[in-house]
Design a protein around this motif. Structure first.
Motif, short mmCIF file in Angstrom:
data_model
loop_
_atom_site.label_atom_id
_atom_site.label_comp_id
_atom_site.label_asym_id
_atom_site.label_seq_id
_atom_site.Cartn_x
_atom_site.Cartn_y
_atom_site.Cartn_z
N THR A 45 0.86 -1.18 0.00
CA THR A 45 0.00 0.00 0.00
C THR A 45 0.89 1.23 0.00
O THR A 45 2.11 1.13 0.17
N GLY A 46 0.28 2.37 -0.15
CA GLY A 46 1.05 3.61 -0.18
C GLY A 46 0.49 4.58 -1.18
O GLY A 46 -0.48 4.29 -1.89
N PRO A 47 1.09 5.76 -1.27
CA PRO A 47 0.60 6.78 -2.19
C PRO A 47 0.60 6.28 -3.64
O PRO A 47 1.38 5.39 -4.00
N TYR A 48 -0.28 6.84 -4.45
CA TYR A 48 -0.36 6.43 -5.85
C TYR A 48 0.89 6.85 -6.61
O TYR A 48 1.60 7.78 -6.23
N ARG A 49 1.16 6.10 -7.70
CA ARG A 49 2.29 6.37 -8.60
C ARG A 49 3.63 6.38 -7.88
O ARG A 49 4.46 7.26 -8.08
N THR A 50 3.84 5.41 -7.01
CA THR A 50 5.14 5.30 -6.33
C THR A 50 5.85 3.99 -6.69
O THR A 50 6.86 3.65 -6.10
N GLY A 51 5.32 3.25 -7.66
CA GLY A 51 6.00 2.05 -8.12
C GLY A 51 5.71 0.80 -7.32
O GLY A 51 6.53 -0.12 -7.28
N LYS A 52 4.54 0.76 -6.67
CA LYS A 52 4.22 -0.43 -5.86
C LYS A 52 4.14 -1.69 -6.70
O LYS A 52 4.62 -2.75 -6.31
N SER A 53 3.52 -1.57 -7.86
CA SER A 53 3.26 -2.76 -8.69
C SER A 53 4.56 -3.40 -9.18
O SER A 53 4.64 -4.62 -9.33
N TYR A 54 5.58 -2.59 -9.42
CA TYR A 54 6.85 -3.14 -9.89
C TYR A 54 7.43 -4.10 -8.85
O TYR A 54 7.88 -5.21 -9.19
N LEU A 55 7.43 -3.69 -7.58
CA LEU A 55 7.97 -4.56 -6.53
C LEU A 55 7.17 -5.84 -6.41
O LEU A 55 7.73 -6.93 -6.20
N MET A 56 5.85 -5.75 -6.56
CA MET A 56 5.02 -6.95 -6.44
C MET A 56 5.28 -7.92 -7.59
O MET A 56 5.29 -9.14 -7.41
N ASN A 57 5.49 -7.37 -8.78
CA ASN A 57 5.83 -8.24 -9.92
C ASN A 57 7.15 -8.98 -9.67
O ASN A 57 7.28 -10.17 -9.99
N ARG A 58 8.10 -8.27 -9.09
CA ARG A 58 9.39 -8.91 -8.80
C ARG A 58 9.24 -9.99 -7.73
O ARG A 58 9.89 -11.03 -7.78
#
Length: 616
Positions: A45-58
């Motif tokens: 979770t966290g503010p929008y457009r901070t690259g959360k999805s990239y870490l989850m994909n990794r």
């Protein structure tokens, strides 16, 4: 064997609809229902457009999956889910939850942001808070959702009995996830007062409180106090910018040699920690959550939130217990049936052999049930299990008797063929025919008795055979001219004695079987009571471990507060710890005297077993 599910791509678990609000998605629940493995739930979770999805994909071991996007618009709406094979924990499923960005200024309605944050906390075993730049006051202000947790989560369904009773928030630590702060595009030096510090040290330094009582100071301290109080297990990772500004929109397509080497190492370090240290998801009581239960949790929480109420952990556990205990009964009954079908070779020589086999299979089924079931309302599920197992046992007993009956009747039919032919041919209708008949009849009986594997109806079928040939023997005896009237009376008496002895033998075995059935009922009751007692003891031990974990955290926080000079807060924490120690004493007493809780449950189970055992 526990099952998992292959998901080639993420699906939406909880939709955040502009018109209908938060809604759990059936497709996701159906996928989770197929996951019977324990789950490690990692949410971000966290503010929008901070690259959360990239870490989850990794973390999923992929480059693509959760949508990254390349504009300033938030891509993820609601909470998306991806179930993958856990790379480090065999027999576990890694469930990744990517949540909608918080504090998106372009949203027309942000009322659900807090609920999305709450759901992220409640569903995960590790929660990653992702932000950019540094952990400054602005970053802490964006994490204001943590200060709302006491208003949006309840531990117990019943209201406080007195003002002295501790607030639920003091025990949040027992079921809240590990907290990981991921700081992206970090540009500062990890130093405090000129000395290098670790990433964790950086986070702990940021979480230090300020002295004073002004509104500004209270606003500064509040989110920090909440993080310190609710999340004792904390970790921090900082990441350099992954590539040049122009390449960032193509981040998921960039080969490794075009990524910043330091960033690559930081991502590998981060992923290794999450894979190795994130624990399986549990609920209060220490019960490990499977994918199926995770879906039920999400559904239960959403139903409560949509009703306008506050999610309650205790109530959620009762909902899970009802569903899981019913499923545990079904699984245990299925196991018992399968084991009996695999191991029972009908007919068994004696009822005792069948009952011993039944006892083994029932014990294994009961162990499976106890391992899966919740202690909440367990006695009703256990009674249902005992009732259904007893019904299957009775069916096996009837099948065993029928198999024995069929085998014995077939054997006597085959052995008496020659005897029946001689009767038809009139071989015995001559002087001295009775003695010849009796000799041939006895030969059939002896051969029958020598046959192995006849089963439990051997004597009863033999008695039926003797009774069936009684009229024939009487006719042959009465027409045998070589016998005097006195001889005929003696032979008749002898036949009656033999039949009477056979009847007594059948009755003795019947009485012995009834005694074995009573012993089996006693064994069943004792086994159910033994395993129920063990279940309760294990449950109290887990509860004690949870309480000790809370106390350790409070003691550590008290020491930290004293070191920082906040003696009033430390004294308050000391009072909280004393209350927790008192509660621990109550749990310890319950563990030592589990019989007090156990006896009424055991009596209920015993009465039920006795009732339907008599009925069957």
């Amino acid at each position: 064997m526990a099952s998992t599910v292959h998901m080639p791509a993420p699906v939406c678990l909880i939709e955040n609809s502009p018109t209908k609000g938060l809604m759990v998605q059936r497709e996701a629940l159906q996928l989770l229902s197929k996951v019977s493995q324990p789950v490690v739930v990692v949410a971000i979770t966290g503010p929008y457009r901070t690259g959360k999805s990239y870490l989850m994909n990794r973390l999923a071991g992929e480059r693509r999956g959760f949508s990254l996007g390349s504009s300033v618009q938030s891509q993820t709406k609601g909470i998306w889910m991806w179930c993958v094979r856990h790379p480090r924990r065999p027999g576990h499923t890694l469930v990744l939850l990517d949540s909608e960005g918080l504090s998106d200024a372009k949203k027309s309605d942000t009322k659900n942001d807090t609920w999305i944050f709450v759901l992220t906390v409640l569903l995960s075993s590790t929660m990653i808070y992702n932000s950019k730049g540094t952990i400054d006051q602005n970053a802490m202000d964006q994490l204001h959702y943590v200060t709302k947790l006491t208003e949006r989560i309840k531990l117990k369904a019943a209201p406080k009995k007195s003002e002295d009773e501790l607030d639920d928030s003091h025990t949040f630590v027992s079921f809240f996830p590990t907290f990981v702060w991921a700081v992206r595009d970090f540009t500062l030096q990890l130093q405090v007062d000129g000395e290098e510090i670790s990433e964790d040290g950086y986070l702990e330094d940021i979480l230090k409180l300020k002295a004073g009582s002004s509104p500004e100071t209270q606003l500064y301290n509040h989110p920090r106090e909440c993080i310190r109080q609710f999340f004792p297990e904390r970790k921090c990772f900082v990441f350099d910018q992954p590539a040049g500004r122009r390449k960032l929109p193509l981040l998921e397509e960039l080969p490794d040699d075009e990524l910043d080497p330091d960033f690559q190492q930081q991502v590998e370090k981060f992923c290794s920690y999450i894979w190795e240290k994130s624990p399986p998801k549990t609920v209060p009581g220490g019960h490990i959550v499977t994918g199926n239960l995770l879906g039920k949790l999400a559904e239960t929480y959403l139903e409560v939130i949509r009703s306008g109420a506050v999610p309650c952990l205790e109530s959620a556990v009762f909902v899970l217990a009802k569903a899981e205990n019913a499923a545990a009964v079904e699984e245990a009954v299925r196991l018992y049936q399968e084991l009996m079908e695999q191991r029972a070779k009908l007919p068994t020589e004696t009822l005792e052999q069948l009952l011993e086999l039944h006892a083994q299979c029932e014990r294994e089924a009961l162990e499976l049930f106890m391992a899966r079931a919740f202690k909440e309302d367990i006695e009703h599920a256990q009674i249902e299990l005992a009732r259904r197992v007893e019904a299957i046992k009775v069916k096996f007993s009837m099948d065993n008797e029928q198999a024995s009956q069929d085998k014995c009747e077939a054997a006597l039919t085959d052995l008496s063929q020659a005897l029946d032919k001689r009767v038809r041919d009139g071989v015995y209708s001559v002087s001295g025919g009775y003695e010849q008949f009796r000799g041939d009849q006895q030969a059939v009986v002896e051969k029958y008795r020598d046959l192995p594997g006849k089963g439990v109806k051997a004597d009863a079928v033999l008695l039926q055979f003797l009774q069936r040939t009684q009229t024939l023997a009487q006719h042959i005896r009465n027409t045998d001219r070589s016998l005097t009237e006195k001889d005929k009376e003696m032979k008749s008496a002898q036949e009656q004695n033999e039949r009477a002895e056979q009847e007594r033998e059948v009755q003795r075995k019947k009485e012995a079987e009834e005694k074995q059935k009573l012993q089996d009922q006693l064994r069943k009751t004792n086994e159910h009571e033994r395993q129920l007692r063990k279940k309760l003891e294990d449950s109290y031990k887990k509860q004690l471990e949870e309480q000790e974990k809370i106390i350790r955290h409070k003691l550590e926080e008290e020491r930290a507060l004293r070191q920082e000079g906040f003696f009033d807060r430390a004294d308050h924490m000391s009072q909280v710890t004393r209350r927790l120690e008192e509660e621990k004493g109550s749990i310890t007493h319950n563990l030592l005297s589990v019989v007090e809780t156990f006896v009424p449950l055991a009596r209920a189970v015993r009465r039920a077993i006795s009732a339907f055992s008599k009925r069957f």
